[in-house]
Design a protein around this motif. Structure first.
Motif, PDB file in Angstrom:
ATOM      1  N   UNK A 291       0.656  -1.139  -0.039  1.00  0.00           N
ATOM      2  CA  UNK A 291      -0.062   0.221   0.020  1.00  0.00           C
ATOM      3  C   UNK A 291       0.795   1.405  -0.013  1.00  0.00           C
ATOM      4  N   UNK A 292       2.040   1.305   0.869  1.00  0.00           N
ATOM      5  CA  UNK A 292       2.915   2.453   0.949  1.00  0.00           C
ATOM      6  C   UNK A 292       3.618   2.733  -0.319  1.00  0.00           C
TER       7      UNK A 292
ATOM      8  N   UNK B  71      -7.462   3.628   7.702  1.00  0.00           N
ATOM      9  CA  UNK B  71      -7.454   4.732   6.807  1.00  0.00           C
ATOM     10  C   UNK B  71      -6.425   4.717   5.601  1.00  0.00           C
ATOM     11  N   UNK B  72      -5.203   4.184   6.267  1.00  0.00           N
ATOM     12  CA  UNK B  72      -4.125   3.901   5.322  1.00  0.00           C
ATOM     13  C   UNK B  72      -4.555   2.961   4.001  1.00  0.00           C
TER      14      UNK B  72
ATOM     15  N   UNK C 154      -2.472  -0.537  -9.983  1.00  0.00           N
ATOM     16  CA  UNK C 154      -3.331  -1.212  -9.463  1.00  0.00           C
ATOM     17  C   UNK C 154      -2.736  -2.579  -8.473  1.00  0.00           C
ATOM     18  N   UNK C 155      -1.451  -2.617  -8.786  1.00  0.00           N
ATOM     19  CA  UNK C 155      -0.581  -3.574  -7.936  1.00  0.00           C
ATOM     20  C   UNK C 155       0.723  -3.261  -7.956  1.00  0.00           C
ATOM     21  N   UNK C 156       1.629  -4.108  -7.191  1.00  0.00           N
ATOM     22  CA  UNK C 156       2.960  -3.710  -7.063  1.00  0.00           C
ATOM     23  C   UNK C 156       3.774  -4.384  -8.083  1.00  0.00           C
ATOM     24  N   UNK C 157       4.066  -3.839  -9.056  1.00  0.00           N
ATOM     25  CA  UNK C 157       4.615  -4.642 -10.503  1.00  0.00           C
ATOM     26  C   UNK C 157       6.104  -4.927  -9.877  1.00  0.00           C
TER      27      UNK C 157
END
Length: 91
Positions: free
Chosen positions: A57-58, A74-75, A83-86
């Motif tokens: 997320x970060x 909230x985070x 969309x995603x961590x590539x």
């Protein structure tokens, strides 16, 4: 639930954690983060799944919009830029 560190009985709960942003510019406080509390060794920790969720997320949000303290809910609700961590090749 069993502690990953010592194998004793553990319970789920929530805790406050401190996390360095991916760009290394600062750290933030994340309240209400899911945690595991061990009754045997006293360890408090986040599971690998929670750690990965926070890291992803970060990496995927505009971290400049995060204030010094934010709740876990909230985070995780902040809109993602991707969309995603590539860059995650673990799966």
């Amino acid at each position: 639930m069993i502690c990953d560190w010592c194998g004793s009985k553990a319970r789920k709960g929530q805790d406050t954690v401190y996390w360095e942003l991916p760009d290394g510019t600062r750290a933030i406080e994340i309240t209400g983060t899911p945690a595991v509390f061990c009754m045997g060794c006293g360890m408090t920790y986040q599971t690998d799944q929670i750690t990965k969720a926070i890291e992803d997320q970060l990496f995927l949000i505009d971290t400049k919009k995060i204030v010094k303290t934010i709740s876990y809910e909230e985070l995780m609700a902040l809109p993602r830029l991707l969309k995603k961590n590539y860059f995650d090749f673990s799966s």
